[in-house]
Design an enzyme around this catalytic site. Structure first.
Site, PDB file in Angstrom:
ATOM      1  N   GLU A  36     -32.622   1.536   4.385  1.00  0.00           N
ATOM      2  CA  GLU A  36     -31.283   1.021   4.072  1.00  0.00           C
ATOM      3  C   GLU A  36     -30.375   1.252   5.275  1.00  0.00           C
ATOM      4  OE1 GLU A  36     -29.099   3.167   1.018  1.00  0.00           O
ATOM      5  OE2 GLU A  36     -27.922   1.385   0.536  1.00  0.00           O
ATOM      6  N   LYS A  84     -27.666  -5.763  -2.689  1.00  0.00           N
ATOM      7  CA  LYS A  84     -27.680  -4.611  -3.610  1.00  0.00           C
ATOM      8  C   LYS A  84     -26.869  -4.937  -4.863  1.00  0.00           C
ATOM      9  CE  LYS A  84     -26.920   0.381  -3.055  1.00  0.00           C
ATOM     10  NZ  LYS A  84     -26.499   1.365  -2.035  1.00  0.00           N
ATOM     11  N   CYS A  90     -31.750   1.253  -2.808  1.00  0.00           N
ATOM     12  CA  CYS A  90     -31.247   2.596  -3.084  1.00  0.00           C
ATOM     13  C   CYS A  90     -30.764   2.798  -4.515  1.00  0.00           C
ATOM     14  CB  CYS A  90     -30.183   2.962  -2.055  1.00  0.00           C
ATOM     15  SG  CYS A  90     -30.051   4.757  -1.849  1.00  0.00           S
TER      16      CYS A  90
END
Ligand SMILES: O=C(O)CCC(=O)C(=O)O
Length: 284
Positions: free
Chosen positions: A47, A119, A160
């Site tokens: 990331e 995301k 994440c």
């Protein structure tokens, strides 16, 4: 579930990230080519690998996918490595509305951009005295889940904090993905608590491979990444993991063994959706 004869060798590159974008791209390239030279044909970066991780940095480092340097550079890396590349994530600026996203771009071995994942769950947490982080100060959440077709089979991608939510991984598994890949950067508070646990949970719930790829830890940076990039098998077993330093880990992903395991413990066909079909209607 896709089953394929083509062997898949996964590499996670735990990259040391600095404030110099060009240096980060060059470092990524060196490591991608190294992984390919060791036989990896599915390579993952962390990331936010081209920028320091922090809400103040995202606007400064953000670039468009159409003509930013990172996409060009990642595409060339995939092509030169002749491998699929899950290009970690980068701060992406959408020129249509100027919004900024935390975006993973995925390339095939010809260097073609074949998928993007923005995301979907922004990292907004406040653990008093430990860590406060509010991605929503500068980022906008993505609006779709991402599954990528490869020569090995279908792969789900999350970033994440997305790993904390079981639903995307379950949807990916039910839609035929054999792996969930998460570029991620947990921290020194939540890393030791949850990083490995969440990966093993997503893997064992869905009997699929799960891998999470972190930046290396830099105690001089504003954000201290946990590191410990990890690859977990469909039985929830840790196959490979590492410490907090820059490096690469590898694993052969074996879809035949995964299929046998799913047959032996057939969770997918035993689910009782008649009892828990629409959990979004259950009031917390
Ligand atoms: O969920 C966590 O504890 C960390 C998440 C994170 O660092 C992120 O989403 O970037």
């Amino acid at each position: 579930m896709a089953n394929t004869a083509k062997p898949c060798k996964l590499a996670l590159i735990q990259l040391a990230v600095s404030a110099d974008k060009d240096a980060n791209l060059a470092n990524a390239r060196t490591h991608v080519l190294e992984a390919a030279s060791k036989g990896a044909n599915l390579i993952v970066l962390p990331e936010c690998f081209n920028s320091p991780y922090g809400t103040g940095y995202f606007p400064e480092y953000a670039e468009t996918l159409a003509d930013g340097p990172s996409v060009k550079s990642l595409s060339a890396m995939a092509k030169d490595a002749k491998a699929y590349l899950i290009g970690g994530s980068i701060p992406e600026r959408d020129p249509t509305d100027e919004k900024i996203y935390n975006t993973c771009t995925v390339y095939n071995p010809e260097g073609k951009l074949i998928a993007t994942h923005r995301k979907v769950h922004l990292f907004d947490i406040d653990v008093p005295g430990k860590i406060r982080f509010q991605e929503s100060e500068t980022l906008t959440a993505g609006r779709q889940l991402t599954h990528v077709d490869t020569d090995f089979g279908k792969i789900g991608v999350g970033i994440c904090y997305d790993i904390r939510f079981p639903e995307p991984a379950m949807i990916a598994a039910r839609q035929g993905c054999f792996a969930m890949i998460y570029p991620g950067a947990f921290n020194l508070t939540t890393g030791p608590l949850h990083w490995e646990l969440l990966q093993r949970a997503r893997a064992v719930d869905n009997q699929m491979y799960v891998a999470a790829c972190s930046p290396a830890r830099d105690l001089k940076a504003a954000y201290h990444a946990w590191g410990h990039s990890t690859i977990v098998g469909p039985a929830g077993n840790v196959i490979e993991t590492m410490d907090e330093n820059q490096g690469i880990i590898y694993a052969d992903l074996d879809l035949k063994t995964m299929a046998e395991f799913r047959q032996n413990i057939p969770l997918t066909t035993q689910r009782r959706f008649d009892l828990y079909a629409d959990i979004s209607k259950v009031k917390p």
